[in-house]
Design an enzyme around this catalytic site. Structure first.
Site, PDB file in Angstrom:
ATOM      1  N   LYS A 128       0.831  -1.195   0.000  1.00  0.00           N
ATOM      2  CA  LYS A 128       0.000   0.000   0.000  1.00  0.00           C
ATOM      3  C   LYS A 128       0.870   1.252   0.000  1.00  0.00           C
ATOM      4  O   LYS A 128       1.951   1.291   0.603  1.00  0.00           O
ATOM      5  CB  LYS A 128      -0.894   0.021   1.243  1.00  0.00           C
ATOM      6  N   HIS A 145      -9.499  -8.908  -8.133  1.00  0.00           N
ATOM      7  CA  HIS A 145      -9.378  -8.468  -6.749  1.00  0.00           C
ATOM      8  C   HIS A 145      -9.974  -9.500  -5.793  1.00  0.00           C
ATOM      9  O   HIS A 145     -11.099  -9.937  -5.948  1.00  0.00           O
ATOM     10  CB  HIS A 145     -10.122  -7.136  -6.577  1.00  0.00           C
TER      11      HIS A 145
END
Length: 395
Positions: free
Chosen positions: A182, A315
């Site tokens: 991230k 995803h």
């Protein structure tokens, strides 16, 4: 010359028409096995909706949907209070027709919620279809391959550099040659430093992806992305830099920085994906099997991506997504999310086969996700239980 072929009845065979007898759902809230926090959310629980569709012949298909902590009671209500009655008595193998029919009925309840409810049903019906045919689902859907590479994904923005590198080291130890971290710090220099440190750790030949989780507006996205590109980290993609409704912004960003742009986890329909494709706003297409209405929706979107010569890197929910990814020609890589796979959560009776970063599709009939209901039982909740909880997740 046209020939009149005998009907099955005339040939001595009798067709038994199987019908749906019942549809029922249960809701479970499970905490990730590690802390989950990114630039926009802190996730304390993953909600799973498990839907069983049973036929009058006794065959059961199991469907799944999920949220990151908010909304699953509404999914259960849509499936059990509305969809179930529409499905009972229907042919469970008429999946395309049922997907369209339910989609029309649910659409005005809100696109995202409708797709999540549709996924619970659709994935159950495809599981039934595989079991009825005695075939693993990836073979029914197209069988391009029996295995795909996977990447080790972390929801790890809160980790400082030493902790981040230790976490990535563990993922490398599991055999992954693809890593995702991230980003989304206020200072672009902090993101660059994180990415550079991870690149030094994994070396020049492994693939590195970054995910901003929609944290920026376009000017900040350009500034951060330009800094990352200038640092020479050789990124496989920059994921969700902007709000998912900003198609034009994604197209502008893609034209202005030399980084592949990945989107899709917050896009729900094939027409919404088509808008990105037509605008030249995406390089890697990332449908979420539950947020696009199940296998049926996923395959439609994968076909659109293929028509635009773009890869698909879906995803989440690795175990459920695997057969669909093995069935398409443009499947790129499967996401294994640290702390949130069904295997790590300990709720699978038969774990997904994953070795040296390669995920192998199940050979069992159906989609291959066999849940351990006893392991799930302690996490079952209902709407009244959820009302007593603090379910806030967005920052």
């Amino acid at each position: 010359m046209r020939r009149n072929l005998p009907s099955p009845e005339r040939a001595g065979r009798t067709i038994t028409r199987v019908r749906i007898e019942s549809v029922s759902s249960r809701l479970y809230r499970l905490p990730p096995t590690v802390r989950w926090e990114d630039s926009t959310h802190h996730v304390s629980a993953i909600e799973y909706v498990v839907t069983d569709v049973e036929t009058d012949g006794g065959l059961v298909g199991t469907g799944l949907s999920y949220t990151t902590g908010v909304g699953a009671t509404a999914i259960v209500a849509l499936v059990d209070d509305y969809c179930a009655r529409m499905l009972v008595g229907e042919d469970p193998l008429a999946i395309g027709r049922l997907w369209e029919t339910l989609g029309k009925q649910l659409r005005r309840s809100g696109t995202g919620l409708a797709q999540l409810a549709l996924a619970a049903v659709d994935t159950a019906l495809w599981d039934l279809a595989g079991k009825d045919a005695g075939q693993p689902l990836h073979r029914l859907l197209g069988a391009q391959r029996d295995s795909v590479p996977a990447y080790g994904s972390g929801i790890d923005l809160f980790l400082d550099e030493p902790a981040l590198l230790a976490d990535v080291e563990e993922r490398l130890g599991l055999g992954f040659d693809w890593i995702k971290i991230k980003i989304g710090k206020d200072d672009p220099g902090e993101d660059v430093a994180r990415v550079a440190a991870v690149r030094r750790l994994i070396g020049p030949h492994r693939r590195l992806c970054v995910d901003a989780n929609q944290v920026w507006e376009l000017p900040d996205a350009v500034r951060h992305a330009a800094a990352l590109a200038a640092a020479g980290a050789d990124l496989a993609w920059l994921e969700e830099p902007l709000h998912p409704e900003d198609v034009a912004g994604h197209a502008s960003l893609r034209a202005r920085v030399p980084l592949p742009i990945a989107i899709g986890e917050s896009v729900y329909t094939d027409s919404q994906f088509l808008a990105y494709l037509r605008a030249g706003a995406v390089d890697v297409v990332q449908p979420d099997i539950c947020r696009v209405g199940g296998f049926t929706g996923f395959m439609r979107i994968a076909q659109l991506a293929a028509a635009h010569h773009l890869p698909v890197a879906p995803h989440y929910i690795a175990e459920l997504t695997l057969p669909a990814l093995c069935a398409i020609p443009n499947g790129l890589v499967l996401e294994w999310v640290r702390g949130g796979t069904l295997g790590e959560l300990g709720v699978l009776a038969e774990p997904m086969r994953l070795e040296n970063g390669i995920a192998e599709a199940s050979s069992a009939p159906g989609h291959g996700v066999v849940l351990d209901r006893d392991a799930l039982a302690p996490y079952e909740v209902d709407a009244e239980d959820v009302r007593q909880l603090d379910t806030s997740a967005a920052k």
